[in-house]
Scaffold this active site. Sequence first.
Site: not given
Length: 464
Positions: A40, A51, A180, A202, A270, A310, A443
Amino acid sequence: MADTYDLVILGSGPGGYVAAIRASQLGLKVAIVERERLGGICLNWGCIPTKALLRTSEIYHYMQNAESYGLKADNVGFDLAKVVDRSRKVAGQLNAGVKGLMKKNKVTVVEGVGTVTAKGKLSVKQGDKTVELEAKNIIVATGARARDLPFAKADGKTIWTYRHAMVPTEMPTKLLVIGSGAIGVEFASFYNDMGADVTIVEMLPRILPVEDEEVSAFMNKALTKQGIKLLTGTGLEGLAPSGGGVTAKIKHKDGKVVEETFSHAIVAIGIVPNTENIGLEALGVETDRGHIKTDGYGRTNVDGIWAIGDVTGAPWLAHKASHEGIIAVEKIAGGSPHQMDKANIPGCTYSRPQVASVGMTEAKAKEAGYELKVGKFPFIGNGKAIALGEAEGFVKTVFDAKTGELLGAHMVGAEVTELIQGYVVARQLETTEAELMETVFAHPTLSEMMHESVLGAYGRSIHY
């Protein structure tokens, strides 16, 4: 004679193909119908290739700032065609992976344009040929497409949707990004890091409007510092190709309309659900502004017709679609899955810096009447962040003061899209501040900031 299955899935995005695999695991005979490419939009034209592009721009940024790490990188540049080619190869590799998964799980893949013709019946057009399928249950997972401006449809030349922005044949010199949200900010971040002069418009008062207000404010400062021009509370009155570029009529906060020319524009306002012309209207499947109405298991109002992803509405996220697919299939197979809880779906923006969140913002929690305890810890107080050279950002946690419930978590900074899952797990397990405080964090890690933010909400922060 129609081919008969227990389940037919229309659409093979992260909702559809995941549902198909789970159905097969549960012993159902499954077919999946796909008109384009397995995986898809997300895998081929969205999440994954975007990405890959952002990774390129991140490395390019580091190369340009190599000196701050004691390194030398002279004459740094890029080959746009190779940048795009890498992104497409990543998508291609994963597309091949989904094909392999379908074969491994014995899912029948039917290529073509599918239409639901009656309860339990689909017709798939394959050029001049039509294939008929029958199944007791049908899952609609047809996804969505980019929304066009009503007065300026994307032409792929100077006015782009996300699909065009992923495969540019030329580098924009002056880019207008309209919207945005996550998609708009990610592309603004990519193109800005690659050297374009970027402006974001925006309509709402702040960027990333679904995020916590403090996150939006931080991102506003961070992106402005990087050279991106942000115009919030600003409308677009017109957009048209002009002289090899595009001219925009921008209505500013004061009501003044200013014309400005850009080399390219990306429309990121959108999506529109792909629910037309697939037979839903004739069956009487209920929709709301084009999105299919479902219950917490993915059932529509028509027996045997289910919907995920969606097409069912916000949040429009791949991982939400996948989880909806699992829930729907397990219900179809006679199981007792939990209903979908959208409050535990994380949201991520892979810009520089990154943004990640889950649950309620501070404002929404106050609106809901909660008495709050809020913790916040800055990246500058974390040793790993300083060592990485990524000391900008913060982690924020919002708790119910009465019960200790983690109502929401909000992060901005390096790698927060990887960190957020810790808080998602905490919410899923209904963890309170007590368990989080008693958890040992390794840590040095960025995750220590998650601990410190929780401690800070109760006045116990150690390093800040």
